[in-house]
Design a protein around this motif. Structure first.
Motif, mmCIF file in Angstrom:
data_model
loop_
_atom_site.group_PDB
_atom_site.id
_atom_site.type_symbol
_atom_site.label_atom_id
_atom_site.label_comp_id
_atom_site.label_asym_id
_atom_site.label_seq_id
_atom_site.Cartn_x
_atom_site.Cartn_y
_atom_site.Cartn_z
ATOM 1 N N GLN A 118 -3.747 6.289 -3.383
ATOM 2 C CA GLN A 118 -3.438 7.126 -2.027
ATOM 3 C C GLN A 118 -3.844 6.827 -0.585
ATOM 4 O O GLN A 118 -3.121 7.472 0.461
ATOM 5 C CB GLN A 118 -4.540 8.199 -2.998
ATOM 6 C CG GLN A 118 -4.412 8.878 -4.235
ATOM 7 C CD GLN A 118 -6.049 9.773 -3.974
ATOM 8 O OE1 GLN A 118 -7.330 9.317 -4.075
ATOM 9 N NE2 GLN A 118 -5.036 10.985 -4.476
ATOM 10 N N SER A 167 -0.279 5.779 0.539
ATOM 11 C CA SER A 167 0.413 6.787 0.466
ATOM 12 C C SER A 167 0.411 7.341 1.231
ATOM 13 O O SER A 167 1.276 7.981 2.568
ATOM 14 C CB SER A 167 0.540 7.428 -0.646
ATOM 15 O OG SER A 167 1.496 8.943 -0.541
ATOM 16 N N PHE A 168 -0.670 8.330 1.820
ATOM 17 C CA PHE A 168 -0.668 8.500 2.749
ATOM 18 C C PHE A 168 -0.381 8.066 4.577
ATOM 19 O O PHE A 168 -0.082 8.792 5.274
ATOM 20 C CB PHE A 168 -2.879 8.929 3.901
ATOM 21 C CG PHE A 168 -3.250 9.595 5.041
ATOM 22 C CD1 PHE A 168 -2.562 11.119 4.559
ATOM 23 C CD2 PHE A 168 -3.703 8.610 5.986
ATOM 24 C CE1 PHE A 168 -3.034 10.992 5.972
ATOM 25 C CE2 PHE A 168 -4.090 9.703 6.318
ATOM 26 C CZ PHE A 168 -3.735 10.804 6.870
ATOM 27 N N LEU A 180 1.671 6.069 4.409
ATOM 28 C CA LEU A 180 3.624 6.618 4.970
ATOM 29 C C LEU A 180 3.656 6.764 5.021
ATOM 30 O O LEU A 180 5.067 6.849 6.219
ATOM 31 C CB LEU A 180 3.773 5.665 3.424
ATOM 32 C CG LEU A 180 3.402 3.593 3.066
ATOM 33 C CD1 LEU A 180 4.510 3.571 1.189
ATOM 34 C CD2 LEU A 180 4.297 3.163 3.872
ATOM 35 N N ASN A 181 3.417 8.146 4.913
ATOM 36 C CA ASN A 181 3.858 10.139 5.500
ATOM 37 C C ASN A 181 3.334 9.945 6.811
ATOM 38 O O ASN A 181 4.182 10.547 7.024
ATOM 39 C CB ASN A 181 3.615 10.265 4.016
ATOM 40 C CG ASN A 181 4.042 11.025 2.768
ATOM 41 O OD1 ASN A 181 4.802 10.473 2.655
ATOM 42 N ND2 ASN A 181 3.039 11.121 2.080
ATOM 43 N N THR A 182 2.562 9.026 6.691
ATOM 44 C CA THR A 182 1.766 9.236 8.660
ATOM 45 C C THR A 182 2.012 8.709 9.514
ATOM 46 O O THR A 182 2.156 8.911 10.917
ATOM 47 C CB THR A 182 0.794 9.620 8.693
ATOM 48 O OG1 THR A 182 -0.219 8.579 8.330
ATOM 49 C CG2 THR A 182 0.701 11.222 7.794
ATOM 50 N N VAL A 210 10.291 7.117 6.980
ATOM 51 C CA VAL A 210 10.010 7.711 5.110
ATOM 52 C C VAL A 210 10.923 8.496 4.502
ATOM 53 O O VAL A 210 9.868 9.626 5.505
ATOM 54 C CB VAL A 210 8.148 6.889 4.938
ATOM 55 C CG1 VAL A 210 7.334 7.571 3.830
ATOM 56 C CG2 VAL A 210 8.061 5.369 4.933
ATOM 57 N N LYS A 221 9.146 10.270 1.990
ATOM 58 C CA LYS A 221 7.900 11.683 1.271
ATOM 59 C C LYS A 221 7.598 9.582 0.209
ATOM 60 O O LYS A 221 8.187 8.949 -0.030
ATOM 61 C CB LYS A 221 8.583 12.054 0.427
ATOM 62 C CG LYS A 221 9.440 11.954 -0.881
ATOM 63 C CD LYS A 221 10.238 12.579 -1.933
ATOM 64 C CE LYS A 221 11.050 12.140 -2.859
ATOM 65 N NZ LYS A 221 11.309 14.030 -4.228
ATOM 66 N N ALA A 222 6.704 10.021 0.671
ATOM 67 C CA ALA A 222 5.554 8.881 -0.395
ATOM 68 C C ALA A 222 4.730 9.762 -1.338
ATOM 69 O O ALA A 222 4.198 10.449 -1.176
ATOM 70 C CB ALA A 222 4.619 7.787 0.092
ATOM 71 N N GLU A 223 4.843 9.739 -3.155
ATOM 72 C CA GLU A 223 3.910 10.864 -2.954
ATOM 73 C C GLU A 223 4.141 9.851 -5.306
ATOM 74 O O GLU A 223 5.088 9.101 -5.033
ATOM 75 C CB GLU A 223 5.132 12.296 -3.770
ATOM 76 C CG GLU A 223 6.270 12.054 -4.329
ATOM 77 C CD GLU A 223 6.895 13.380 -3.832
ATOM 78 O OE1 GLU A 223 6.476 14.538 -3.451
ATOM 79 O OE2 GLU A 223 8.323 12.915 -4.852
ATOM 80 N N VAL A 269 8.217 5.753 -3.401
ATOM 81 C CA VAL A 269 8.682 6.284 -1.617
ATOM 82 C C VAL A 269 9.675 6.127 -1.593
ATOM 83 O O VAL A 269 10.656 4.718 -1.953
ATOM 84 C CB VAL A 269 7.758 4.866 -0.731
ATOM 85 C CG1 VAL A 269 8.356 4.984 0.861
ATOM 86 C CG2 VAL A 269 5.937 4.929 -1.251
ATOM 87 N N THR A 270 9.931 7.224 -0.867
ATOM 88 C CA THR A 270 11.749 6.997 -0.449
ATOM 89 C C THR A 270 11.777 6.489 1.066
ATOM 90 O O THR A 270 10.956 7.763 1.558
ATOM 91 C CB THR A 270 12.394 8.561 -0.843
ATOM 92 O OG1 THR A 270 12.270 9.094 -2.764
ATOM 93 C CG2 THR A 270 13.784 8.757 -1.380
#
Length: 212
Positions: A18, A21-22, A24-26, A31, A33-35, A43-44
């Motif tokens: 998690q 994920s946070f 990578l998204n920020t 990136v 999306k990372a979900e 991760v896309t």
């Protein structure tokens, strides 16, 4: 290990992913999306930022994805960028996995990741062979699973199930030859009735006809 210990271990691993994920998204450029999908971090990323992202995932202390498990393709011929290219990574040090996905088409080359993981040579050649996906910086982009001179890419969804050519041994030339596929039994009518029906009458057959 008890069930409680297993739950705590799983929760700790999920919490670490998690945080990744946070992050990578920020903080990571490119990136999309990372979900989480089915409890796996997916991760896309944009094609141009793929190598930067994978370098980060390998070298960052929170990630340490030091092993490339495989690279595979998925074909969506109805899309503009028809191919998904999927990288599955493993961190042995931190006991965690991640999946990275980018998109491309038949003409746009993906930057090779052989500088990060040597085994990428084999996976990239397989993607090229099966899908026709191009990799820039890959010095040995030859077919690896199909035969020499093979026409097309077998895992594309528009590739015919029969292929384009067939192989047979030519007794006159004393070698295997390749020829266009000829479906000599393309259309056939099958008679599924018994060949003995109506020819021989056995004792008791009259009872069956009476019941009908």
């Amino acid at each position: 290990m008890s069930n409680l210990e297993l739950c705590i271990t799983y929760q700790n691993k999920f919490t670490k992913l998690q945080k990744i994920s946070f992050l990578l998204n920020t903080a990571i450029k490119g990136v999309i999306k990372a979900e989480f999908e089915l409890n796996e971090l997916v991760v896309t990323v944009e094609l141009n930022e793929l190598l930067n992202l994978l370098t980060f995932l390998k070298l960052n202390p929170q990630c340490q994805f030091e092993q490339l498990m495989d690279v595979c393709g998925v074909d969506y011929p109805e899309r503009e960028f028809r191919f998904n290219v999927v990288y599955n990574l493993l961190s042995v040090s931190l006991n965690q996995r991640i999946r990275v996905i980018t998109q491309t088409d038949e003409n746009r080359a993906i930057c090779s990741v052989r500088s990060l993981w040597k085994n990428a040579d084999w996976w990239e050649r397989e993607c090229y062979d099966m899908f026709g996906i191009l990799f820039s910086g890959q010095p040995d982009l030859r077919r690896i699973l199909t035969d020499y001179g093979f026409n097309g890419h077998p895992l594309r969804k528009d590739f015919p199930l029969t292929g384009y050519v067939e192989a047979r041994y030519d007794a006159d030339q004393h070698r295997v030859v390749y020829e266009p596929v000829s479906l000599t039994q393309d259309m056939r009518d099958f008679d599924f009735d018994s060949p003995w029906e109506g020819i021989i009458t056995l004792p008791g057959d009259e009872k069956i006809h009476d019941k009908r």
